[in-house]
Design a protein around this motif. Structure first.
Motif, short mmCIF file in Angstrom:
data_model
loop_
_atom_site.label_atom_id
_atom_site.label_comp_id
_atom_site.label_asym_id
_atom_site.label_seq_id
_atom_site.Cartn_x
_atom_site.Cartn_y
_atom_site.Cartn_z
N ILE A 239 0.82 -1.20 0.00
CA ILE A 239 0.00 0.00 0.00
C ILE A 239 0.86 1.26 0.00
CG2 ILE A 239 -1.66 1.34 1.35
CD1 ILE A 239 -2.77 -1.38 2.36
N GLN B 286 0.85 4.09 -2.82
CA GLN B 286 0.51 5.48 -2.50
C GLN B 286 1.50 6.45 -3.11
OE1 GLN B 286 0.47 5.18 1.76
NE2 GLN B 286 -1.77 4.95 1.88
N LYS C 57 -7.15 0.66 -4.94
CA LYS C 57 -7.87 1.81 -4.39
C LYS C 57 -7.03 3.09 -4.47
CE LYS C 57 -10.43 3.17 -0.22
NZ LYS C 57 -10.80 2.76 1.17
N THR C 58 -5.70 2.95 -4.47
CA THR C 58 -4.83 4.12 -4.58
C THR C 58 -4.72 4.61 -6.02
OG1 THR C 58 -2.75 2.92 -5.03
CG2 THR C 58 -3.42 3.16 -2.71
N ARG D 34 -3.34 2.63 -8.43
CA ARG D 34 -2.26 1.88 -9.07
C ARG D 34 -2.74 0.49 -9.46
NH1 ARG D 34 0.26 5.36 -11.24
NH2 ARG D 34 1.56 3.61 -11.94
#
Length: 271
Positions: free
Chosen positions: A25, A29, A65-66, A68
């Protein structure tokens, strides 16, 4: 500073949960696509709960969700052929590979005279052979890329002796040496290789089972209890704390750091 690894692709093992998920994650980010590898099934010798396919799917969801891209690879790091078979198409689909984080590991605490052959073999199989396999499955892609960063997750137990962790300590010292050996030979390809040495991290590995095993050991030899005391007034760190260290080593901020041990260890190795 946003986008510290923008446009890069990272391979992370043990990514279904805990520290590996946090690393996935955090890199996402900051702009990296992620190949998330995990056995997502029963772990050898351990008594704490094993990761599941649903855990691995959740890591993929959180990376996506970021904004990527993420690709899941369900493979046992002890199996080089299976690892390569999963990693190769993912690298091709994402367009290359720049970062390797060999994070997968197990821990089976026991007094020295309760360590079985199976525990010793399983621990070295995952924590040493699995790390070597991970580098072997990915380093060629970094060579093709013209450089990159390889990060091997060791432990505070790879910098100092820790009690009731004989196979684990042995494996984590081996990982430390492996990082230096790879760094030596891969430097000409502009590939940096470093090891990370956390103190206790709040993951399933460090749950009630580990605490109970240490408590039992200290009953037999209370003199050793202080060896697990952090210098800073914290009892445990979070996976995100280790992920920040991994991000630093993956980014160009550490472009001249190689063959080095970085220890987000709360000072435990100073006791």
């Amino acid at each position: 500073m946003a986008g510290r690894v923008a446009g890069k692709v990272a391979l992370i093992t043990g990514a279904a949960r805990g520290q590996g998920r946090a690393e996935a994650i955090r890199l996402a980010q900051e702009g990296a696509d992620v190949i998330a590898v995990d056995i997502a099934g029963p772990l050898p010798s351990v008594s704490y709960p094993s990761p599941t396919p649903a855990d691995l799917d959740e890591t993929v969801r959180l990376v996506e969700k970021t904004g990527r891209r993420a690709r899941a690879v369900q493979a046992d790091v002890r199996d080089l052929a299976a690892l390569r078979a999963g990693v190769e198409p993912a690298v091709a689909e994402l367009g290359g590979l720049d970062i390797i984080v060999a994070n997968a590991g197990i821990c089976v605490p026991r007094p020295w005279d309760e360590v079985t052959e199976q525990i010793f073999d399983d621990t070295l199989g995952v924590n040493v052979r699995g790390v070597w396999n991970t580098v072997m499955a990915g380093a060629g892609h970094l060579v093709e890329r013209g450089g990159g960063s390889i990060i091997l997750i060791s432990s505070a137990a790879g910098l100092k002796v820790q009690p009731f962790l004989l196979p684990y300590t042995t494996s984590k010292w081996a990982v430390r040496g492996m990082a230096k050996a790879f760094a030596t030979e891969l430097a000409r390809h502009h590939i940096r290789v470093n090891s990370v040495h956390p103190t206790g991290v709040n993951t399933p590995m460090a749950g009630e089972t580990l605490g109970a095993a240490f408590a039992k050991g200290f009953e037999g030899d209370p003199r050793l209890a202080g060896m697990l005391t952090n210098l800073l007034p914290v009892t445990i760190t979070e996976p995100e704390d280790v992920a920040d260290t991994v991000l630093f080593l993956a980014s160009d901020e550490s472009k001249y750091v190689t063959a080095h041990e970085l220890a987000p260890d709360a000072g435990v190795t100073e006791f």
